[in-house]
Design a protein around this motif. Structure first.
Motif, PDB file in Angstrom:
ATOM      1  N   ASP A 143      -3.512 -37.961  32.530  1.00 57.27           N
ATOM      2  CA  ASP A 143      -4.293 -37.326  33.598  1.00 57.27           C
ATOM      3  C   ASP A 143      -4.473 -35.815  33.418  1.00 57.27           C
ATOM      4  O   ASP A 143      -4.981 -35.145  34.314  1.00 57.27           O
ATOM      5  CB  ASP A 143      -3.650 -37.603  34.960  1.00 57.27           C
ATOM      6  N   HIS A 144      -4.072 -35.263  32.271  1.00 54.77           N
ATOM      7  CA  HIS A 144      -4.108 -33.804  32.142  1.00 54.77           C
ATOM      8  C   HIS A 144      -5.527 -33.249  32.273  1.00 54.77           C
ATOM      9  O   HIS A 144      -5.729 -32.218  32.930  1.00 54.77           O
ATOM     10  CB  HIS A 144      -3.501 -33.369  30.803  1.00 54.77           C
ATOM     11  N   ARG A 198      -3.002 -39.304  27.068  1.00 53.49           N
ATOM     12  CA  ARG A 198      -2.685 -40.738  27.044  1.00 53.49           C
ATOM     13  C   ARG A 198      -1.720 -41.079  25.912  1.00 53.49           C
ATOM     14  O   ARG A 198      -0.955 -42.040  26.001  1.00 53.49           O
ATOM     15  CB  ARG A 198      -3.968 -41.568  26.918  1.00 53.49           C
ATOM     16  N   ALA A 199      -1.748 -40.265  24.852  1.00 55.80           N
ATOM     17  CA  ALA A 199      -0.861 -40.524  23.708  1.00 55.80           C
ATOM     18  C   ALA A 199       0.579 -40.117  23.986  1.00 55.80           C
ATOM     19  O   ALA A 199       1.510 -40.676  23.406  1.00 55.80           O
ATOM     20  CB  ALA A 199      -1.372 -39.783  22.481  1.00 55.80           C
ATOM     21  N   VAL A 200       0.766 -39.138  24.891  1.00 49.56           N
ATOM     22  CA  VAL A 200       2.121 -38.609  25.099  1.00 49.56           C
ATOM     23  C   VAL A 200       2.558 -38.564  26.565  1.00 49.56           C
ATOM     24  O   VAL A 200       3.717 -38.284  26.855  1.00 49.56           O
ATOM     25  CB  VAL A 200       2.252 -37.183  24.500  1.00 49.56           C
ATOM     26  N   PRO A 256      -1.171 -31.847  25.000  1.00 48.05           N
ATOM     27  CA  PRO A 256      -2.390 -31.551  25.769  1.00 48.05           C
ATOM     28  C   PRO A 256      -2.338 -30.223  26.504  1.00 48.05           C
ATOM     29  O   PRO A 256      -3.362 -29.540  26.637  1.00 48.05           O
ATOM     30  CB  PRO A 256      -2.501 -32.731  26.738  1.00 48.05           C
ATOM     31  N   GLY A 257      -1.157 -29.831  26.971  1.00 47.73           N
ATOM     32  CA  GLY A 257      -1.032 -28.542  27.648  1.00 47.73           C
ATOM     33  C   GLY A 257      -1.283 -27.377  26.720  1.00 47.73           C
ATOM     34  O   GLY A 257      -1.860 -26.358  27.118  1.00 47.73           O
ATOM     35  N   SER A 258      -0.876 -27.527  25.459  1.00 45.26           N
ATOM     36  CA  SER A 258      -1.136 -26.466  24.483  1.00 45.26           C
ATOM     37  C   SER A 258      -2.629 -26.381  24.169  1.00 45.26           C
ATOM     38  O   SER A 258      -3.157 -25.290  23.931  1.00 45.26           O
ATOM     39  CB  SER A 258      -0.330 -26.695  23.203  1.00 45.26           C
ATOM     40  N   ARG A 290       8.142 -40.970  19.051  1.00 45.46           N
ATOM     41  CA  ARG A 290       6.739 -41.373  19.223  1.00 45.46           C
ATOM     42  C   ARG A 290       5.851 -40.214  19.668  1.00 45.46           C
ATOM     43  O   ARG A 290       4.619 -40.313  19.611  1.00 45.46           O
ATOM     44  CB  ARG A 290       6.632 -42.521  20.225  1.00 45.46           C
ATOM     45  N   SER A 291       6.462 -39.119  20.128  1.00 45.52           N
ATOM     46  CA  SER A 291       5.651 -37.959  20.524  1.00 45.52           C
ATOM     47  C   SER A 291       5.176 -37.166  19.304  1.00 45.52           C
ATOM     48  O   SER A 291       4.244 -36.360  19.403  1.00 45.52           O
ATOM     49  CB  SER A 291       6.460 -37.041  21.449  1.00 45.52           C
TER      50      SER A 291
END
Length: 212
Positions: free
Chosen positions: A37-38, A31-33, A192-194, A185-186
């Motif tokens: 839905d990850h 949700r932060a980046v 999340p994938g990491s 902002r990232s």
């Protein structure tokens, strides 16, 4: 250490359980980046893998990996679907013709799987993706193995390097996917994938320890 196909199935069922336990955390990170839905995406994909593992009655590792790949791909429509499907397909190719797996087979499974992800996704270290976990982890796995480390030592080295890579994504500017649109902002958020890649690899190690 030798792994039967039953052992192999139980390892990946354990990974799915850990993904399920942390799916809300993964979605919160996303949700932060991204679009948030990850966690749900990974949960759906891994539950599809569990369904396949529970129904598979053969003894062919490569065929099972292909079924896992297709199950994940069919369940997950997002970009992560083809990446992990490719991983299972490539990893499975390293296991063709095996009645059981020795330690080198397991190492080769992971090296081929992650190479498949990289070839498919084209991401590099520093792009703020799952590859910031996977690439250093595989480099450490290969290095420890070449020094004569056994499977546990090699996986432990991989998990340590993968965790360091995962944590490094917090300070990165996203270069790939939806999060790249955020620009500055990232920065300040783990990718999340990491994190899900780290969960997969560290859970694999935990499952191997349980079998040992």
């Amino acid at each position: 250490m030798k792994l039967t196909i039953s052992d192999f199935k139980q390892i990946f069922i354990y990974i799915a359980e850990q993904i399920e336990a942390r799916k809300d955390e993964l979605s919160e990170l996303d949700r932060a980046v991204g679009d948030g839905d990850h966690g749900v995406t990974m949960s759906i994909g891994w539950q599809a893998i569990v369904d396949k593992l529970n129904s598979y009655e053969g003894d062919d590792f490569a065929a099972l990996c292909k079924d896992m790949a297709m199950s994940f791909l069919n369940a997950v429509g997002s970009s992560v679907g083809p990446l992990y499907a490719t991983a299972f397909l490539r990893g499975g190719m390293a296991l063709q013709g095996k009645a059981e797996l020795d330690e080198e087979d397991v190492v080769q499974f992971w090296l081929k799987a992650v190479n498949g992800i990289q070839e498919r996704g084209k991401a590099q270290v520093g792009d703020k993706t799952m590859m910031d976990t996977w690439i250093p982890a595989m480099q450490a796995l290969e290095q420890e193995r070449s020094r004569g480390g056994d499977l546990l030592a090699s996986l432990e080295a991989a998990v340590t390097a993968g965790e360091k890579g995962m944590n490094s994504t917090a300070e990165m500017l996203s270069q790939k996917g939806r999060s790249s649109r955020l620009g500055e902002r990232s920065v300040g958020h783990l990718d999340p994938g990491s994190v899900s890649a780290y969960i997969i690899l560290s859970s694999f190690l935990e499952a191997i320890r349980k079998l040992g």
